[in-house]
Design a protein around this motif. Structure first.
Motif, PDB file in Angstrom:
ATOM      1  N   GLY A   1       0.814  -1.214   0.000  1.00 17.46           N
ATOM      2  CA  GLY A   1       0.000   0.000   0.000  1.00 17.46           C
ATOM      3  C   GLY A   1       0.836   1.248   0.000  1.00 17.46           C
ATOM      4  O   GLY A   1       2.047   1.174  -0.090  1.00 17.46           O
ATOM      5  N   PRO A   2       0.102   2.332   0.022  1.00 15.71           N
ATOM      6  CA  PRO A   2      -1.164   2.558   0.688  1.00 15.71           C
ATOM      7  C   PRO A   2      -2.423   2.086  -0.063  1.00 15.71           C
ATOM      8  O   PRO A   2      -3.490   2.024   0.542  1.00 15.71           O
ATOM      9  CB  PRO A   2      -1.204   4.061   0.908  1.00 15.71           C
ATOM     10  CG  PRO A   2      -0.381   4.633  -0.188  1.00 15.71           C
ATOM     11  CD  PRO A   2       0.693   3.605  -0.440  1.00 15.71           C
ATOM     12  N   ALA A   3      -2.351   1.777  -1.333  1.00 13.72           N
ATOM     13  CA  ALA A   3      -3.548   1.264  -2.024  1.00 13.72           C
ATOM     14  C   ALA A   3      -4.012  -0.006  -1.313  1.00 13.72           C
ATOM     15  O   ALA A   3      -3.200  -0.804  -0.860  1.00 13.72           O
ATOM     16  CB  ALA A   3      -3.243   0.963  -3.491  1.00 13.72           C
ATOM     17  N   THR A   4      -5.332  -0.166  -1.226  1.00 12.22           N
ATOM     18  CA  THR A   4      -5.878  -1.355  -0.566  1.00 12.22           C
ATOM     19  C   THR A   4      -6.500  -2.322  -1.564  1.00 12.22           C
ATOM     20  O   THR A   4      -6.879  -3.430  -1.197  1.00 12.22           O
ATOM     21  CB  THR A   4      -6.930  -0.963   0.484  1.00 12.22           C
ATOM     22  OG1 THR A   4      -7.961  -0.203  -0.149  1.00 12.22           O
ATOM     23  CG2 THR A   4      -6.298  -0.143   1.607  1.00 12.22           C
ATOM     24  N   THR A   5      -6.615  -1.903  -2.812  1.00  5.15           N
ATOM     25  CA  THR A   5      -7.139  -2.766  -3.868  1.00  5.15           C
ATOM     26  C   THR A   5      -6.202  -2.705  -5.059  1.00  5.15           C
ATOM     27  O   THR A   5      -5.418  -1.767  -5.196  1.00  5.15           O
ATOM     28  CB  THR A   5      -8.560  -2.350  -4.301  1.00  5.15           C
ATOM     29  OG1 THR A   5      -8.522  -1.004  -4.792  1.00  5.15           O
ATOM     30  CG2 THR A   5      -9.550  -2.452  -3.150  1.00  5.15           C
ATOM     31  N   GLY A   6      -6.314  -3.699  -5.933  1.00  2.00           N
ATOM     32  CA  GLY A   6      -5.449  -3.786  -7.100  1.00  2.00           C
ATOM     33  C   GLY A   6      -5.892  -2.896  -8.247  1.00  2.00           C
ATOM     34  O   GLY A   6      -6.909  -2.192  -8.175  1.00  2.00           O
ATOM     35  N   LEU A   7      -5.126  -2.961  -9.307  1.00  2.00           N
ATOM     36  CA  LEU A   7      -5.444  -2.218 -10.532  1.00  2.00           C
ATOM     37  C   LEU A   7      -6.625  -2.878 -11.230  1.00  2.00           C
ATOM     38  O   LEU A   7      -6.872  -4.071 -11.076  1.00  2.00           O
ATOM     39  CB  LEU A   7      -4.229  -2.219 -11.473  1.00  2.00           C
ATOM     40  CG  LEU A   7      -2.968  -1.546 -10.930  1.00  2.00           C
ATOM     41  CD1 LEU A   7      -1.794  -1.793 -11.880  1.00  2.00           C
ATOM     42  CD2 LEU A   7      -3.199  -0.064 -10.714  1.00  2.00           C
TER      43      LEU A   7
END
Length: 149
Positions: free
Chosen positions: A127-133
């Motif tokens: 992260g910080p992203a919690t979901t993928g592309l």
């Protein structure tokens, strides 16, 4: 470059310093395509075109085995994890909307906040992203790839 005297947040919650750092990142965005392509793709990827049915068309030859190619104008990333196995993703980072435009070794990287993604699946690795592309559909058509979202 002169640093701002205040780090007060702007309306979006980002400090002026972070905003200026981001502006610097944008100034090198043109080089980002070369960074991705340098990992096995062509040094200058072809421009994506649009097929009659709306699919984006890119040459398969732009992306070598084990590499990824970033198409800035089309806002997509194409990877070829194994010979003849192409995958594509929307390049918009799910964390804050920046363009995931770099590849460092075995991961795709968002230059804004450092989120890292698996180039074979688009899954978030760090992260910080919690979901993928966003995964896009890829069809091989001769020497071209047809990418649909």
């Amino acid at each position: 470059m002169t640093q701002p005297t205040s780090a007060a947040p702007c309306a979006c919650g980002t400090s002026r310093r972070r905003l200026l750092q981001g502006a610097g990142a944008v100034s090198v965005a043109g080089a980002s395509a070369a960074l991705l392509s340098a990992c096995g793709g062509r040094s200058s990827p072809s421009a994506a075109s649009t097929a009659a049915d709306g699919a984006l068309v890119v040459p398969a030859a732009d992306t070598g085995v084990g590499s990824s190619t970033y198409y800035r104008d089309a806002k997509i990333i194409v990877s070829q994890p194994q010979e003849g196995d192409f995958v594509a993703f929307g390049s918009t980072c799910p964390h804050a909307g920046c363009a995931v435009s770099e590849r460092e070794g075995a991961v795709l990287v968002c230059p804004c906040h450092g989120s890292r993604f698996d180039p074979a699946t688009g899954d978030v690795v760090q992260g910080p992203a919690t979901t993928g592309l966003t995964v896009l559909d890829v069809t091989v058509d001769g020497g071209d790839l047809l990418v649909r979202g």
